[in-house]
Every structure is written in structure tokens, then in C-alpha cells.
Design a protein around this motif. Structure first.
Motif, PDB file in Angstrom:
ATOM      1  N   ALA A  83       0.805  -0.633   0.213  1.00 52.38           N
ATOM      2  CA  ALA A  83       0.305   0.017  -0.498  1.00 52.38           C
ATOM      3  C   ALA A  83       0.986   1.076   0.359  1.00 52.38           C
ATOM      4  CB  ALA A  83      -1.181  -0.215   1.124  1.00 52.38           C
ATOM      5  N   VAL A  84       1.526   1.388   0.567  1.00 52.07           N
ATOM      6  CA  VAL A  84       2.591   2.721   0.950  1.00 52.07           C
ATOM      7  C   VAL A  84       3.433   2.193  -0.315  1.00 52.07           C
ATOM      8  CG1 VAL A  84       4.676   3.296   1.755  1.00 52.07           C
ATOM      9  CG2 VAL A  84       3.221   2.231   3.831  1.00 52.07           C
ATOM     10  N   GLN A  85       3.770   1.407  -1.622  1.00 51.03           N
ATOM     11  CA  GLN A  85       4.411   2.498  -2.216  1.00 51.03           C
ATOM     12  C   GLN A  85       3.427   2.725  -3.317  1.00 51.03           C
ATOM     13  OE1 GLN A  85       6.597  -1.538  -3.994  1.00 51.03           O
ATOM     14  NE2 GLN A  85       6.999  -2.210  -1.865  1.00 51.03           N
ATOM     15  N   TRP A  86       2.066   1.773  -3.287  1.00 51.67           N
ATOM     16  CA  TRP A  86       1.102   2.725  -4.280  1.00 51.67           C
ATOM     17  C   TRP A  86       0.686   4.305  -3.985  1.00 51.67           C
ATOM     18  CZ3 TRP A  86       0.690   1.384  -9.238  1.00 51.67           C
ATOM     19  CH2 TRP A  86       0.634  -0.288  -8.848  1.00 51.67           C
ATOM     20  N   PHE A  87       0.619   4.389  -2.432  1.00 50.20           N
ATOM     21  CA  PHE A  87       0.267   5.696  -2.453  1.00 50.20           C
ATOM     22  C   PHE A  87       1.862   6.527  -2.002  1.00 50.20           C
ATOM     23  CE2 PHE A  87      -2.672   3.581   0.635  1.00 50.20           C
ATOM     24  CZ  PHE A  87      -3.460   4.528   0.761  1.00 50.20           C
TER      25      PHE A  87
END
Length: 282
Positions: free
Chosen positions: A93-97
């Protein structure tokens, strides 16, 4: 995977890229060809159509595939949606955000600021992401940046700059910022001390039943700062602070209730209780 599906469909509706009626065959065919050719906007739309079965048979696998393709191609909204789809996998999730946030997606920036301030445990990154969001005039983020400057979290401590950011959020009536500005004025932190202004900010914030504002309002009445000393109203405000406080605050505020009550006669305690009850609409 179930969480992926629910999240994707919900967001597809929320972001409004689905049409009330499906596209005609030729339009859909043209859109699909564009999507296959790498058009990220077309890929994004196809993801929405497949998620809801608009113009095509509902197919969550295809919806996810096209959403991912759009995200990989740099579609900011798709990147954000992919991030929300990975609530079970924070690292993913952090990578996409991060991709979405770097492209200016406000909600992604706020998510990252909150994440790094908490479980992500990186004050520097938290500060940078909140700062980016604040630069887009997001009031909650402006308040968070104020906190970072005030307490020196992820940046150098600077109460004057903190006051500026608090003031930006307070100007939009963001209640925690109203309290923060009031406290700065009361203590002379980052701005010239002015108890009268502090009292006005606390009064405005207290109207929203904010426990900290009510406590500070009580403190002003208790100590005669910004207003005349009035132990009756001080006690009433302290009682209201306890009423609206979370569990972590209640014990501390209750001490002030008890201290001021000890200075009041039975009649005056009843007056304080009446003020409390009128505030609560009893």
C-alpha cells in the motif's frame, strides 16, 4: 483478495468514473483498444466498467488488472486506489501511495504523513508528506505541520513557524488548530503573549465541545487570564471538559474539577452544575 474487491468497487463508485448507463458497443470497443494500447485513462475507465459490470460482464479480476495497468502507467487516481486495495499489505500500500503522493495526490500524501508519524516510525518522512499536503492548503495537514514545528518532530523546533501553520488551519475554523493558537497566545509561544486573544480562541473552539478547549477556557476563568476570575464558571468548564474528554484526559481534568469545587460553597457548586447542564441541554 476479498478486501481488494470490496475496496475497488467502493472506490469506483466514490470517484464517479462509472456512467449511469453503459457505453455503446463502438464506444466500448474504441475504449478497450485504447486501453490495450497503453492509454492510462482508458485503462482506468475499463477498470471501473469491469468492477461494476457496466457495458461488460462484471469481472473483478479484469477490473484489478486494468486498474493495476493504469497505476503502473502513472495514473495518479489508479495508484491511490491500488494503495487502498492493499489494506492487508501495508508495504505494498505504501509503495502505491508513495507513487500517487509524488504526483500530488492529496489523500495519498495525508495517508503517508499519518503512516510515518505512527507505525511507519519515520518523523522526517511524516513531516515531508504533511508539508506537501499543507502546501495544497489542506487544513488538517497544516495543523500537523504546526505540531511538527512546535515539538521539533522531523524538523527543527520553531514555535514561530508552528504558530503560522496553526493560524492557517485556525482561519478555516479547524478546531484543534483554534485550541493550538489559543495555547500559543496564552503561553507566548511563537507569538506575543495575549491572554485576551487566547480566551477568544478557546471560546470559539469550546463551542464545538472540544475537551481541550473547555479545559483551557476553565483555566482562563480559574486564573483570571483573558477574563475575570470566576471559580463557578471555571468549575463548570472543567466539568464539561471531563464530560467530553477521552479516557486518557479524564483523570487530569477531574483534578481541576475537584480543586475548584473545594473553593466553592454548596450554592456556588449548584450554580456551576446549572451552567454545565444548560451547556449540555439538560
Amino acid at each position: 483478495m476479498r478486501k481488494h474487491i470490496i475496496s475497488l468497487i467502493t472506490l469506483a463508485l466514490a470517484f464517479g468514473f462509472l456512467m449511469a448507463e453503459g457505453p455503446d458497443f463502438e464506444t466500448l470497443k474504441e475504449l478497450l483498444n485504447k486501453a490495450k494500447g497503453g492509454d492510462v485513462e482508458a485503462q482506468f475507465q475499463m477498470a471501473g466498467y469491469y468492477a461494476e459490470g457496466i457495458g461488460v460482464e462484471e469481472d473483478i479480476t479484469e477490473a484489478m488488472r486494468w486498474m493495476r495497468e493504469a497505476a503502473k502507467g502513472g495514473h495518479t487516481e489508479a495508484q491511490y486506489i491500488m494503495g487502498t486495495s492493499y489494506s492487508h499489505d501495508i508495504e505494498e500500500a505504501v509503495q502505491w501511495f508513495t507513487k500517487a503522493g509524488q504526483s500530488g495526490h492529496l489523500e495519498a500524501q495525508k495517508y503517508l504523513g499519518t503512516y510515518y508519524a505512527g507505525s511507519g516510525n519515520d518523523a522526517d518522512k511524516a513531516f515531508q508528506w504533511f508539508l506537501m499536503a499543507a502546501q495544497q492548503l489542506d487544513i488538517e495537514s497544516a495543523y500537523e505541520v504546526g505540531n511538527k514545528y512546535f515539538y521539533g518532530l522531523g524538523t527543527e523546533e520553531d514555535h514561530a513557524v508552528a504558530f503560522e501553520y496553526y493560524s492557517l488551519a485556525a482561519a478555516k475554523d479547524y478546531v484543534p488548530a483554534l485550541v493550538a493558537v489559543g495555547e500559543c497566545y496564552l503561553d507566548g509561544e511563537g507569538v506575543k503573549q495575549d491572554a485576551n486573544k487566547a480566551f477568544k480562541f478557546f471560546t470559539k473552539a469550546a463551542a464545538s465541545n472540544n475537551a481541550s478547549a473547555l479545559y483551557n477556557l476553565g483555566y482562563c476563568y480559574h486564573t483570571g487570564q483573558g477574563t475575570k476570575t470566576n471559580f463557578i464558571r471555571a468549575n463548570a468548564m472543567y466539568q464539561l471538559a471531563v464530560h467530553f474528554a477521552d479516557d486518557a484526559q479524564k483523570a487530569a481534568f477531574q483534578k481541576y474539577v475537584d480543586d475548584t469545587a473545594a473553593e466553592l460553597s454548596i450554592v456556588h457548586r449548584e450554580e456551576a452544575d446549572k451552567i454545565r447542564d444548560e451547556w449540555l441541554g439538560r
